[in-house]
Design an enzyme around this catalytic site. Structure first.
Site, short mmCIF file in Angstrom:
data_model
loop_
_atom_site.label_atom_id
_atom_site.label_comp_id
_atom_site.label_asym_id
_atom_site.label_seq_id
_atom_site.Cartn_x
_atom_site.Cartn_y
_atom_site.Cartn_z
N HIS A 167 -32.55 3.01 -4.71
CA HIS A 167 -33.12 2.46 -5.86
C HIS A 167 -34.54 1.87 -5.43
CE1 HIS A 167 -33.34 -0.51 -9.23
NE2 HIS A 167 -32.44 0.05 -9.61
N ASP B 272 -25.51 4.51 -10.62
CA ASP B 272 -25.00 5.70 -11.32
C ASP B 272 -23.81 6.48 -10.27
OD1 ASP B 272 -28.46 5.92 -12.40
OD2 ASP B 272 -26.78 5.99 -13.67
C1 SDX Z 1 -31.68 3.99 -12.22
O1 SDX Z 1 -35.39 0.77 -11.76
C2 SDX Z 1 -34.39 0.49 -12.18
O2 SDX Z 1 -33.78 -0.67 -12.55
C3 SDX Z 1 -33.16 1.88 -12.63
C4 SDX Z 1 -31.89 1.56 -12.82
C5 SDX Z 1 -31.54 0.89 -14.20
O3 SDX Z 1 -30.70 0.16 -14.41
O4 SDX Z 1 -32.82 0.79 -15.06
O5 SDX Z 1 -31.35 0.84 -11.93
C6 SDX Z 1 -31.18 2.95 -13.18
O6 SDX Z 1 -32.42 4.72 -12.54
C7 SDX Z 1 -31.15 3.92 -10.80
C8 SDX Z 1 -31.61 5.10 -10.05
C9 SDX Z 1 -30.74 6.51 -10.41
N1 SDX Z 1 -31.41 7.56 -9.46
C10 SDX Z 1 -30.92 8.16 -8.54
O7 SDX Z 1 -29.83 7.95 -8.32
C11 SDX Z 1 -31.80 9.35 -7.89
C12 SDX Z 1 -31.55 9.33 -6.46
N2 SDX Z 1 -32.57 8.11 -5.99
C13 SDX Z 1 -33.69 8.36 -5.82
O8 SDX Z 1 -34.53 9.64 -6.27
C14 SDX Z 1 -34.64 7.17 -5.41
O9 SDX Z 1 -33.71 6.64 -4.62
C15 SDX Z 1 -35.07 6.37 -6.66
C16 SDX Z 1 -35.73 7.24 -7.46
C17 SDX Z 1 -34.03 5.58 -7.24
C18 SDX Z 1 -36.08 5.51 -6.00
O10 SDX Z 1 -37.18 5.99 -5.57
P1 SDX Z 1 -38.40 5.35 -4.85
O11 SDX Z 1 -38.23 3.80 -5.05
O12 SDX Z 1 -39.62 5.74 -5.43
O13 SDX Z 1 -38.37 5.72 -3.65
P2 SDX Z 1 -38.90 6.90 -2.52
O14 SDX Z 1 -38.72 8.26 -3.68
O15 SDX Z 1 -40.43 6.76 -2.34
O16 SDX Z 1 -37.93 7.01 -1.42
C19 SDX Z 1 -38.24 6.42 -0.28
C20 SDX Z 1 -37.78 7.11 0.95
C21 SDX Z 1 -38.11 8.53 1.20
O17 SDX Z 1 -37.89 9.23 2.23
P3 SDX Z 1 -39.46 9.14 3.00
O18 SDX Z 1 -40.60 9.95 2.46
O19 SDX Z 1 -39.78 7.68 3.38
O20 SDX Z 1 -38.88 9.92 4.54
O21 SDX Z 1 -36.31 7.28 0.62
C22 SDX Z 1 -36.05 8.64 0.72
C23 SDX Z 1 -37.17 9.50 0.14
O22 SDX Z 1 -37.22 10.69 0.35
N3 SDX Z 1 -34.82 8.63 -0.71
C24 SDX Z 1 -33.86 9.54 -0.82
C25 SDX Z 1 -33.15 9.20 -1.89
N4 SDX Z 1 -33.77 8.29 -2.39
C26 SDX Z 1 -34.86 7.96 -1.67
N5 SDX Z 1 -33.45 10.70 0.31
C27 SDX Z 1 -32.50 11.16 -0.31
N6 SDX Z 1 -31.71 10.93 -1.29
C28 SDX Z 1 -32.04 10.02 -2.33
N7 SDX Z 1 -31.34 9.71 -3.20
#
Ligand code: SDX
Length: 426
Positions: free
Chosen positions: A303, A360
């Site tokens: 998140h 989710d």
């Molecule tokens: C919602 O914002 C809100 O409030 C949203 C929400 C709401 O109520 O409106 O809460 C609802 O959208 C919840 C999120 C649902 N999405 C997912 O579940 C999709 C999977 N999660 C991700 O794609 C990710 O965690 C996000 C998009 C939710 C957050 O992404 P960020 O904050 O931009 O973080 P990032 O992509 O920069 O990740 C940081 C690191 C990275 O690794 P490094 O480059 O540091 O090595 O964490 C890794 C990412 O690759 N990472 C994941 C991951 N989420 C982040 N790796 C594997 N699986 C994951 N799910």
């Protein structure tokens, strides 16, 4: 005495006001930065940028706190209903009995959508993704209600259009679902609660199991608002141009559709089903999620703000057991989800990056137990988030500080390019 932040640049030292919110969050007010320094800020994905002040929702990502108008989500999930929470978000306080009756009657007075919208819904392919249909139908409502296209709506019109959107979105969602299974829409039964009526609209059932209606109430309460998330920000950006509420809400639906946002609940179920089909070996999927060369992400994990735990995920996980037990549903995907979560929470990759289950991760298991098809899960998220979008839109248009959203950029493209005649180009 206003606190200030000092910024030392090559062309001088500048001071900017520091503002503090009611929950002790602090911000540097840079609204005069460019005028005073010639500089802008750069913040990819707005990870450190506050777009507004707001009185609606507070969340603390480190402590896993989420409050609507100051009331903790745990209390609302236990004691309130989705319609009462909708009133709270939109109007700023819990309604008394008279106010609540007026609110419910205002929504029940709009117990149908124009035949033209139903006809449009019926033109879509049965296998169309419901989010595209929902977005099209919601902005399509603008064609039938020109009285709400004015830039400055009267207070009465704002109340009416908010009630109308809450009433009609539910009907549109159910109407397309029934079209997708070759059935005609059914009429809303305004004697039922909002959630019971939704299940009636979907499945044409008179007697809705109270456990089902209660489970849906909890899920929609938990999805109702979440401060300046991607889709709420989209609603505000569109609303800031004085576009009408139909356009703003439709844009919010489009932003929510993405698998990184609301589309994740559908992606989680598809992931769990893939693991199940693959013999339940979730460790293989964890390895893929950690592999930088693999675009696969552990859906429902991570998140932007919650770097500890998502309080909504904790409540939904608990509700999963209760609801499936009450409904006598034994879903192998729940055990897979629990195993996946336990494994990930022990894995350094997820621990180091502070990746925990979000709203989710478990929600789809309950929707599935309620008989809602997977491709409707993000529509359910939109149904829950609608009161939050409307509250954010109303707060925006009523704010004296409202300005059209127009971020700046840093240009990194070609400089002084020449126009070359096409015959001389390589
Ligand atoms: C919602 O914002 C809100 O409030 C949203 C929400 C709401 O109520 O409106 O809460 C609802 O959208 C919840 C999120 C649902 N999405 C997912 O579940 C999709 C999977 N999660 C991700 O794609 C990710 O965690 C996000 C998009 C939710 C957050 O992404 P960020 O904050 O931009 O973080 P990032 O992509 O920069 O990740 C940081 C690191 C990275 O690794 P490094 O480059 O540091 O090595 O964490 C890794 C990412 O690759 N990472 C994941 C991951 N989420 C982040 N790796 C594997 N699986 C994951 N799910």
């Amino acid at each position: 005495m206003t606190k200030t932040a000092k910024l030392i640049l090559e062309n001088g030292t500048f001071e900017f006001p520091v503002i503090e919110g009611t929950e002790q969050e602090k911000a540097v007010d840079i609204s005069k930065l460019r005028a005073q320094t010639g500089y802008v800020t750069l913040d990819n994905g707005y990870m450190n940028t506050g777009a507004c002040t707001s009185n609606i929702t507070f969340l603390d990502g480190e402590k896993g706190i989420l409050k609507y108008r100051g009331i903790p989500i745990e209390v609302l999930a236990e004691k309130s209903t989705f319609m009462e929470v909708a009133y709270l978000l939109i109007n700023g306080k819990l309604p008394n009995e008279k106010q609540f009756l007026e609110f419910r009657n205002g929504i029940n007075d709009v117990s149908k959508v124009p035949d033209g919208i139903i006809n449009i819904i019926k033109q879509f392919p049965k296998d169309a993704h419901p989010m595209g249909v929902l977005s099209a139908a919601m902005v399509g409502l603008s064609a039938f209600y020109p009285e709400y296209l004015d830039a400055d709506l009267t207070p009465e019109k704002k109340v009416k259009v908010i009630n109308q959107l809450i009433a009609q979105m539910r009907i549109i969602c159910a109407a397309f679902y029934r079209h997708s299974i070759g059935k005609n829409p059914v009429k809303s039964d305004t004697k039922l609660s909002y959630c019971a009526d939704f299940m009636h609209l979907m499945f044409d059932k008179g007697n809705i199991d109270p456990a089902v209606a209660q489970a849906l109430d909890i899920l929609l309460i938990l999805h109702a608002d979440h401060e300046q998330n991607c889709s709420s920000t989209t609603v505000r950006v569109v609303g800031s141009s004085q576009a009408n509420p139909f356009a703003s809400i439709s844009a919010g639906i489009d932003a929510l559709w993405g698998p990184l946002h609301g589309g994740a609940n559908q992606a989680v179920l598809e992931m769990l089903e893939a693991i199940h089909q693959d013999g339940g070996d979730f460790k293989k999927f964890l390895a893929r999620a950690k592999d930088k060369n693999d675009t696969f992400r552990l859906m429902g994990f991570g998140h932007r703000v919650y770097k500890n735990f998502d309080p909504r995920a904790k409540i939904i996980k608990k509700a999963c057991d209760t609801v499936l037990d009450k409904l006598g549903v034994d879903d192998p995907l729940l055990e897979i989800a629990k195993g996946l979560e336990a494994e990930a929470l022990k894995d350094p990759y997820f621990v180091e990056r502070k990746l925990y289950p979000n709203v989710d991760f478990y929600s789809g298991i309950i929707y599935r137990a309620l008989g809602i098809p997977t491709n409707m899960f993000t529509v359910m998220f939109a149904l829950g988030r609608l009161p939050g979008w409307l509250a954010q839109w109303k707060e925006l248009i009523e704010s004296d500080a409202m300005k059209i959203a127009r971020p700046r950029q840093i240009y990194t493209g070609d400089v002084n390019s020449e126009y070359v005649d096409i015959k001389k180009r390589k």
